[in-house]
Design an enzyme around this catalytic site. Structure first.
Site, short mmCIF file in Angstrom:
data_model
loop_
_atom_site.label_atom_id
_atom_site.label_comp_id
_atom_site.label_asym_id
_atom_site.label_seq_id
_atom_site.Cartn_x
_atom_site.Cartn_y
_atom_site.Cartn_z
N LYS A 65 0.84 -1.20 0.00
CA LYS A 65 0.00 0.00 0.00
C LYS A 65 0.88 1.25 0.00
O LYS A 65 0.60 2.24 -0.68
CB LYS A 65 -0.93 0.00 1.21
CG LYS A 65 -2.05 -1.04 1.15
CD LYS A 65 -2.82 -1.15 2.46
CE LYS A 65 -3.77 -2.33 2.49
NZ LYS A 65 -4.44 -2.51 3.79
N GLN A 67 -3.96 -1.43 10.39
CA GLN A 67 -4.01 -2.73 9.71
C GLN A 67 -4.53 -3.80 10.67
O GLN A 67 -4.08 -3.91 11.81
CB GLN A 67 -2.61 -3.10 9.18
CG GLN A 67 -2.56 -4.34 8.32
CD GLN A 67 -3.27 -4.21 6.97
OE1 GLN A 67 -3.44 -3.11 6.44
NE2 GLN A 67 -3.68 -5.32 6.41
N ASP A 123 -10.89 3.13 4.99
CA ASP A 123 -11.29 1.72 4.93
C ASP A 123 -12.81 1.56 4.89
O ASP A 123 -13.32 0.51 4.54
CB ASP A 123 -10.83 1.01 6.22
CG ASP A 123 -9.52 0.25 6.07
OD1 ASP A 123 -9.20 -0.14 4.94
OD2 ASP A 123 -8.85 0.03 7.09
N1 GUN Z 1 -6.59 -6.50 6.89
C1 GUN Z 1 -6.95 -7.17 5.76
N2 GUN Z 1 -7.55 -6.34 4.89
C2 GUN Z 1 -7.58 -5.13 5.48
C3 GUN Z 1 -8.07 -3.86 5.05
O1 GUN Z 1 -8.63 -3.68 3.95
N3 GUN Z 1 -7.90 -2.84 5.95
C4 GUN Z 1 -7.33 -3.00 7.16
N4 GUN Z 1 -7.24 -1.95 7.97
N5 GUN Z 1 -6.87 -4.18 7.58
C5 GUN Z 1 -6.99 -5.22 6.73
#
Ligand code: GUN
Length: 294
Positions: free
Chosen positions: A53, A97, A120
């Site tokens: 990311k 995350q 998110d």
């Molecule tokens: N863990 C797995 N996918 C995601 C996501 O899209 N956002 C976050 N914050 N954690 C994740």
């Protein structure tokens, strides 16, 4: 029959290019979109996701910052970092995350993120607005799936979509997006899950089948209607000593060899839904930055 491969990498690259161009325009107005990450502990998959990311931010001309915290971080220390990111005006959006290490309260964390920076779309305020169509951001993976379908010419409108999996970050929000009126919606949606008896009876009715239950290669060719479109959201790490340096390979929730003989189109793993999630995250961050000038 051999299914057409829906290339998520290519469609995500298009979106990332559009986002990068819009970010250039914003820069002329003195704003650089900023995305923050909070990574707690040392889960290898989470570390890989945050790294990719961050790399995507760099390529789009965004500012990004990652705060890494050790697994033994206390809840209050984590909340302090969330507050810092909430207040930092260079950070237009951020995420913590998931999953968090044991002992940390995920609900409290999600609810502490300022909904205006919740790229998110995990905060209950934004989730609650989703069925109303008034949310601040689209949830990344569900919105990525919708975009993937629309841009590859498989409009959900008028089709029966069967989703297998009811998670709060994929299955349930996706069912809302697809059943809403308008862009990417107007589908008839069925949500199935681990307690659905005779699952195949439902999956075989799908014009579009979305596999999002987190079970390696669970959906097999005999569970799929001939001529349907199959979207595989699974990312499962399978131990594989043969893969040098990694020791694992990735598989989806769909058994690709058998399903690709029956379906008309299918997403691969990797290279299907995964890249779309990142592209939508950038899009949300761009939107958050653009709101600063409107
Ligand atoms: N863990 C797995 N996918 C995601 C996501 O899209 N956002 C976050 N914050 N954690 C994740």
């Amino acid at each position: 029959m051999s299914a057409k491969i829906i290339d998520g990498k290519e469609i995500a690259a298009q979106i990332r290019q559009e986002v990068a161009t819009a970010a250039e325009d914003l820069k002329l107005k003195g704003i650089i979109p900023g995305l923050g990450f909070i990574l707690v502990g040392d889960d290898p998959a989470s570390r890989t996701y945050v790294k990719s990311k961050g790399k995507a931010c760099e390529q789009a001309g965004f500012y990004s910052i990652t705060k890494e915290l050790p697994a033994h971080t206390s809840q209050s220390e984590l909340m302090t970092w969330i507050e810092r990111f909430n207040r930092d005006s260079a950070i237009h959006g951020f995420l913590v995350q998931l999953p968090l290490p044991p002992g940390l309260n995920e609900t409290q964390v999600i609810e502490a993120v300022n909904p205006a920076k919740d790229v998110d779309c995990f905060h209950p305020y934004n989730v609650g607005r989703l069925p109303l169509g008034t949310e601040a951001f689209a949830p990344c993976t569900p919105a990525g799936i919708v975009e993937l379908l629309v841009r590859s010419g498989y409009e959900p409108a008028g089709r029966h979509v069967v989703i297998v999996g009811r998670s709060s970050i994929v299955g349930r929000p996706l069912s809302i997006l697809l059943s809403r009126k308008g862009h990417g919606g107007d589908a008839t949606v069925t949500v199935c899950h681990s307690r659905t008896p005779n699952l195949s009876q439902f999956t075989r009715q799908a014009d579009i089948l979305v596999a999002a239950m987190g079970k390696t290669e669970f959906i097999r060719g005999d569970m799929v209607k001939p001529g349907s479109i199959v979207i595989d959201v699974g990312i499962n790490r399978v131990d594989d000593p043969g893969v040098e340096g990694k020791g694992y390979h990735l598989t989806g929730d769909v058994h690709f060899p058998s399903v690709s003989e029956v379906a008309v189109a299918i997403t691969p793993v990797p290279g299907g839904v995964g890249p779309m999630t990142i592209a939508m995250l950038l899009k949300n961050t761009l939107q958050a930055a653009q709101r600063q000038i409107t």
